[in-house]
Write a protein that holds these residues in place. Structure first.
Motif, mmCIF file in Angstrom:
data_model
loop_
_atom_site.group_PDB
_atom_site.id
_atom_site.type_symbol
_atom_site.label_atom_id
_atom_site.label_comp_id
_atom_site.label_asym_id
_atom_site.label_seq_id
_atom_site.Cartn_x
_atom_site.Cartn_y
_atom_site.Cartn_z
ATOM 1 N N PRO A 1 0.815 -1.218 0.000
ATOM 2 C CA PRO A 1 0.000 0.000 0.000
ATOM 3 C C PRO A 1 0.845 1.262 0.000
ATOM 4 O O PRO A 1 0.494 2.256 -0.656
ATOM 5 C CB PRO A 1 -0.816 -0.125 1.290
ATOM 6 C CG PRO A 1 -0.869 -1.592 1.577
ATOM 7 C CD PRO A 1 0.453 -2.132 1.107
ATOM 8 N N LYS A 2 1.982 1.250 0.728
ATOM 9 C CA LYS A 2 2.855 2.423 0.780
ATOM 10 C C LYS A 2 3.401 2.756 -0.608
ATOM 11 O O LYS A 2 3.435 3.912 -1.034
ATOM 12 C CB LYS A 2 4.012 2.195 1.755
ATOM 13 C CG LYS A 2 3.621 2.242 3.221
ATOM 14 C CD LYS A 2 4.850 2.084 4.091
ATOM 15 C CE LYS A 2 4.490 2.143 5.576
ATOM 16 N NZ LYS A 2 5.704 1.973 6.420
ATOM 17 N N LYS B 1 0.496 4.048 -2.978
ATOM 18 C CA LYS B 1 0.109 5.439 -2.690
ATOM 19 C C LYS B 1 1.220 6.414 -3.056
ATOM 20 O O LYS B 1 0.969 7.459 -3.675
ATOM 21 C CB LYS B 1 -0.249 5.605 -1.216
ATOM 22 C CG LYS B 1 -0.755 7.004 -0.862
ATOM 23 C CD LYS B 1 -1.143 7.103 0.596
ATOM 24 C CE LYS B 1 -1.817 8.451 0.883
ATOM 25 N NZ LYS B 1 -1.016 9.617 0.474
ATOM 26 N N LYS C 1 -5.676 -11.104 -0.423
ATOM 27 C CA LYS C 1 -4.680 -10.036 -0.386
ATOM 28 C C LYS C 1 -4.680 -9.256 -1.688
ATOM 29 O O LYS C 1 -4.639 -8.017 -1.694
ATOM 30 C CB LYS C 1 -3.292 -10.629 -0.133
ATOM 31 C CG LYS C 1 -2.165 -9.623 -0.122
ATOM 32 C CD LYS C 1 -2.257 -8.665 1.057
ATOM 33 C CE LYS C 1 -1.031 -7.783 1.135
ATOM 34 N NZ LYS C 1 -1.112 -6.815 2.253
ATOM 35 N N GLU D 1 -7.756 -7.051 -1.917
ATOM 36 C CA GLU D 1 -7.604 -5.865 -1.067
ATOM 37 C C GLU D 1 -6.706 -4.829 -1.741
ATOM 38 O O GLU D 1 -6.995 -3.623 -1.702
ATOM 39 C CB GLU D 1 -7.022 -6.266 0.288
ATOM 40 C CG GLU D 1 -7.978 -7.077 1.160
ATOM 41 C CD GLU D 1 -7.303 -7.599 2.417
ATOM 42 O OE1 GLU D 1 -6.057 -7.478 2.520
ATOM 43 O OE2 GLU D 1 -8.010 -8.127 3.295
ATOM 44 N N MET D 2 -5.617 -5.279 -2.345
ATOM 45 C CA MET D 2 -4.694 -4.355 -3.010
ATOM 46 C C MET D 2 -5.337 -3.714 -4.237
ATOM 47 O O MET D 2 -5.103 -2.542 -4.532
ATOM 48 C CB MET D 2 -3.406 -5.080 -3.411
ATOM 49 C CG MET D 2 -2.510 -5.485 -2.251
ATOM 50 S SD MET D 2 -1.877 -4.085 -1.290
ATOM 51 C CE MET D 2 -3.086 -4.027 0.053
ATOM 52 N N ILE E 1 -8.588 -3.122 -4.671
ATOM 53 C CA ILE E 1 -9.548 -2.134 -4.163
ATOM 54 C C ILE E 1 -8.812 -0.883 -3.678
ATOM 55 O O ILE E 1 -9.217 0.255 -3.958
ATOM 56 C CB ILE E 1 -10.393 -2.748 -3.035
ATOM 57 C CG1 ILE E 1 -11.302 -3.850 -3.593
ATOM 58 C CG2 ILE E 1 -11.233 -1.668 -2.341
ATOM 59 C CD1 ILE E 1 -12.040 -4.644 -2.527
ATOM 60 N N TYR E 2 -7.699 -1.084 -2.983
ATOM 61 C CA TYR E 2 -6.921 0.042 -2.473
ATOM 62 C C TYR E 2 -6.349 0.869 -3.624
ATOM 63 O O TYR E 2 -6.374 2.108 -3.589
ATOM 64 C CB TYR E 2 -5.801 -0.459 -1.572
ATOM 65 C CG TYR E 2 -4.954 0.635 -0.976
ATOM 66 C CD1 TYR E 2 -5.414 1.382 0.109
ATOM 67 C CD2 TYR E 2 -3.697 0.945 -1.502
ATOM 68 C CE1 TYR E 2 -4.641 2.405 0.666
ATOM 69 C CE2 TYR E 2 -2.925 1.953 -0.953
ATOM 70 C CZ TYR E 2 -3.406 2.686 0.118
ATOM 71 O OH TYR E 2 -2.651 3.703 0.654
ATOM 72 N N ALA E 3 -5.827 0.190 -4.634
ATOM 73 C CA ALA E 3 -5.262 0.898 -5.780
ATOM 74 C C ALA E 3 -6.314 1.775 -6.447
ATOM 75 O O ALA E 3 -6.039 2.914 -6.839
ATOM 76 C CB ALA E 3 -4.685 -0.105 -6.784
ATOM 77 N N GLU E 4 -7.512 1.257 -6.586
ATOM 78 C CA GLU E 4 -8.589 2.048 -7.191
ATOM 79 C C GLU E 4 -8.926 3.254 -6.320
ATOM 80 O O GLU E 4 -9.108 4.369 -6.830
ATOM 81 C CB GLU E 4 -9.828 1.188 -7.393
ATOM 82 C CG GLU E 4 -10.961 1.927 -8.090
ATOM 83 C CD GLU E 4 -12.098 1.003 -8.495
ATOM 84 O OE1 GLU E 4 -12.567 1.133 -9.639
ATOM 85 O OE2 GLU E 4 -12.512 0.168 -7.672
ATOM 86 N N GLU E 5 -8.975 3.057 -5.002
ATOM 87 C CA GLU E 5 -9.282 4.157 -4.087
ATOM 88 C C GLU E 5 -8.207 5.244 -4.137
ATOM 89 O O GLU E 5 -8.504 6.431 -4.001
ATOM 90 C CB GLU E 5 -9.412 3.621 -2.657
ATOM 91 C CG GLU E 5 -10.646 2.753 -2.435
ATOM 92 C CD GLU E 5 -10.670 2.125 -1.052
ATOM 93 O OE1 GLU E 5 -9.619 2.168 -0.362
ATOM 94 O OE2 GLU E 5 -11.718 1.586 -0.669
ATOM 95 N N MET E 6 -6.950 4.847 -4.355
ATOM 96 C CA MET E 6 -5.831 5.793 -4.383
ATOM 97 C C MET E 6 -5.721 6.532 -5.712
ATOM 98 O O MET E 6 -4.974 7.498 -5.831
ATOM 99 C CB MET E 6 -4.513 5.087 -4.073
ATOM 100 C CG MET E 6 -4.372 4.606 -2.638
ATOM 101 S SD MET E 6 -4.435 5.952 -1.415
ATOM 102 C CE MET E 6 -6.139 5.797 -0.838
#
Length: 240
Positions: free
Chosen positions: A80-81, A84, A107, A110-111, A113-118
């Motif tokens: 995630p770091k 972002k 995993k 989750e990554m 979904i996080y990438a899309e949010e970022m």
């Protein structure tokens, strides 16, 4: 005036471009070959047509290169770091790696979904990634899904497409261009990007084979520094 390219080409800067450069993008030290901009059709990711992808997570290379986008893939579990930081830093579209052989299942989801949010422009999965996990990502994420492939096997590719893949990234070493040609024959309208190699000849062959975008693999900082340091040492060496 010319800007050097690490891929062996020169980018010509006209007198008028230099005169009005305040109104233009700043020229980068490590420019992409002009043949990509002129001859590639480009891939549409979101609202942007992208023709060149820099395969790097090195901030110095990203800052000093004028590729259209960044392909952020590395041989470790997705972070995630890193996701972002690269999206915030790059100032251009970033495609984030979310899984392959080491990372899969929950995993990877989750990554993604996080990438899309970022604010990522796309996500990419490596060759061992399972189709069942691609399907789960496709259900939760609207980003384009890119799959790295090293084969033109019809059944393998069809299952990838059925799972929700939007683009193939062909990375087949010395067989890359042959694989691109065979995929184009079997799936004429399916978007393909390909690793272009480290020479203008390799890049031109990838474009001619049917790649809509080229992935550029830059040399390391160590390799780039070597020629600079050799020049510095030579200028100070009284025995040369």
């Amino acid at each position: 005036m010319q800007i050097n390219s690490i891929w062996g080409s020169k980018k010509k800067i006209s007198f008028w471009d230099r005169l009005f450069k305040r109104n233009k993008t700043i020229d980068k030290e490590l420019s992409t070959p002009e043949i990509i901009g002129k001859n590639c059709q480009g891939l549409w990711l979101g609202n942007e047509n992208l023709k060149s992808f820099l395969f790097s997570t090195d901030m110095a290379l990203i800052e000093n290169n004028d590729a259209d986008a960044i392909l952020a893939v590395y041989p470790f579990p997705p972070s995630p770091k890193i996701i972002k930081t690269l999206i915030d830093f790059s100032g251009k579209p970033v495609v984030c790696g979310v899984g392959g052989g080491k990372t899969k299942g929950k995993k990877s989801l989750e990554m993604a979904i996080y990438a899309e949010e970022m604010g990522a422009s796309g996500i990419i999965v490596n060759i061992p990634f399972e189709n069942k996990d691609i399907k789960k990502i496709r259900q939760k994420v609207s980003l384009p899904i890119i799959a790295t492939v090293a084969t033109s096997d019809f059944d393998f590719l069809k299952k990838r497409i059925d799972a929700g893949v939007n683009v193939f990234h062909v990375s087949g070493g010395m067989h890359t261009n042959k694989i691109v040609q065979e995929i184009k024959a079997k799936f004429p309208n399916f978007p393909i990007m390909a690793t272009g190699g480290k020479s203008l000849t390799d890049i031109e062959e990838s474009i001619n084979s049917g790649s809509k975008a080229i992935v550029l693999s830059p040399p390391s900082n160590k390799d780039l520094f070597k020629s600079i340091m050799d020049k510095y040492r030579s200028s100070l060496n009284p025995f040369q």
